[in-house]
Design a protein around this motif. Sequence first.
Motif, mmCIF file in Angstrom:
data_model
loop_
_atom_site.group_PDB
_atom_site.id
_atom_site.type_symbol
_atom_site.label_atom_id
_atom_site.label_comp_id
_atom_site.label_asym_id
_atom_site.label_seq_id
_atom_site.Cartn_x
_atom_site.Cartn_y
_atom_site.Cartn_z
ATOM 1 N N VAL A 24 0.843 -1.204 0.000
ATOM 2 C CA VAL A 24 0.000 0.000 0.000
ATOM 3 C C VAL A 24 0.874 1.249 0.000
ATOM 4 N N LEU A 25 1.883 1.283 0.854
ATOM 5 C CA LEU A 25 2.758 2.450 0.946
ATOM 6 C C LEU A 25 3.534 2.661 -0.347
ATOM 7 N N ALA A 26 3.956 1.555 -0.982
ATOM 8 C CA ALA A 26 4.711 1.653 -2.231
ATOM 9 C C ALA A 26 3.883 2.281 -3.340
ATOM 10 N N TYR A 27 2.572 2.034 -3.316
ATOM 11 C CA TYR A 27 1.666 2.574 -4.331
ATOM 12 C C TYR A 27 1.055 3.910 -3.910
ATOM 13 N N TRP A 28 1.561 4.539 -2.825
ATOM 14 C CA TRP A 28 0.909 5.711 -2.245
ATOM 15 C C TRP A 28 1.869 6.898 -2.248
ATOM 16 N N PRO A 29 2.150 7.501 -3.413
ATOM 17 C CA PRO A 29 3.039 8.671 -3.422
ATOM 18 C C PRO A 29 2.408 9.847 -2.692
ATOM 19 N N GLN A 30 3.263 10.697 -2.152
ATOM 20 C CA GLN A 30 2.783 11.898 -1.473
ATOM 21 C C GLN A 30 3.786 13.018 -1.724
ATOM 22 N N PRO A 31 3.384 14.269 -1.508
ATOM 23 C CA PRO A 31 4.292 15.389 -1.763
ATOM 24 C C PRO A 31 5.627 15.208 -1.050
ATOM 25 N N GLY A 32 6.727 15.522 -1.779
ATOM 26 C CA GLY A 32 8.066 15.378 -1.231
ATOM 27 C C GLY A 32 8.774 14.117 -1.670
ATOM 28 N N ASP A 33 8.049 13.169 -2.272
ATOM 29 C CA ASP A 33 8.678 11.936 -2.760
ATOM 30 C C ASP A 33 9.541 12.218 -3.989
ATOM 31 N N PRO A 34 10.567 11.374 -4.239
ATOM 32 C CA PRO A 34 11.266 11.454 -5.520
ATOM 33 C C PRO A 34 10.274 11.224 -6.655
ATOM 34 N N PRO A 35 10.496 11.827 -7.823
ATOM 35 C CA PRO A 35 9.545 11.666 -8.929
ATOM 36 C C PRO A 35 9.484 10.224 -9.429
ATOM 37 N N THR A 36 8.273 9.744 -9.672
ATOM 38 C CA THR A 36 8.054 8.432 -10.284
ATOM 39 C C THR A 36 6.817 8.539 -11.175
ATOM 40 N N MET A 37 6.613 7.493 -11.969
ATOM 41 C CA MET A 37 5.413 7.429 -12.803
ATOM 42 C C MET A 37 4.255 6.758 -12.077
ATOM 43 N N ARG A 38 4.368 6.567 -10.760
ATOM 44 C CA ARG A 38 3.277 5.930 -10.025
ATOM 45 C C ARG A 38 1.983 6.721 -10.160
ATOM 46 N N PHE A 39 0.866 6.014 -10.121
ATOM 47 C CA PHE A 39 -0.444 6.642 -10.114
ATOM 48 C C PHE A 39 -0.506 7.620 -8.952
#
Length: 330
Positions: free
Chosen positions: A231-246
């Motif tokens: 769940v955490l791996a699929y849950w980007p939030q502000p401040g994360d390194p850029p990824t193409m995750r949903f």
Amino acid sequence: MTDWLVGLGVGLQAPLTYERVGLGQSNLTYLVTDAKGARLVLRRPPLGELLASAHDVAREHRILAALQGTDVPLPRVLGLCEDPAVTDVPVLAVSHVDGTVVDERADAEALSPAARHAIGLSLVDTLGRIHGVDLEAVGLADLASHKPYAARQLKRWSGQWELSRTRELPELERLTERLRTLEPEAGEVALVHGDCHLRNLIVDPDDASVRAILDWELCTLGDPLADLGTVLAYWPQPGDPPTMRFDASMVEGFATREELVERYAEITGRDLTHVPFWHGLGLWKLAIILEGVRRRQLDDPRNLTAMGRIPAGAVDELVACAHAVLDEAD
């Protein structure tokens, strides 16, 4: 296939129409609509050459059928077809569940602020139900090995990487070694969904409660914290390194990863010391899965969807994100 579906006895009336739905790149999902507008859903493996043990629809059928009497929110299992006279691959039929699927950022933006905040917490509550399933009672105690789960995952997905990679990627190899060094001791054995994220949920459009959790092909037995890590791996939030995750979880109002972890601790009482390992492992697996998608797309263009071809950089970004998670934990 139409004759088999009509023969299931669920009231379908020919002619039937078939439409691929969802953005999944693993087992493929189709919406079937009959002459009266009644609907059901089909699942089948992807097209082209497959890795051994991957995309096992018959196994997915077994899991869903076993869970029908539990409090885990699921579609109703209607049948499994393995007759070579009907289909060249196993096909699973399940009921259509009405509700909202957050497949696009616009779907998240259409939810009320309260529903946005609730959807992640509802997903975590659903994990608690999955992890509380009595394996003996539902007949799934022999679904998979009871040996240490982290070691099993590292071995299995390292093997998947070797079989599906399209190039050398030293940073992924370094990440693999970091995870092996951090591998926690074996914990409890529970049912693990294996692929928990927003796009695998059907939710109530008003209160965001989960009506069904989908895509059980990676389900196994192991440490329940692995699902939280996914769940955490699929849950980007502000401040994360850029990824193409949903990036729906970056829409204003969604719960933070910290809130999701706190919710899981509250409802399960489990020790969450090793969550950073499982978060990093989730990102590592996601990178390997994405490389497998790239391999299938290169091998057979029929596996392309509206998203187009996955670029190599998308895998590299996930590896960098996993390193960042482990660095922060250090």
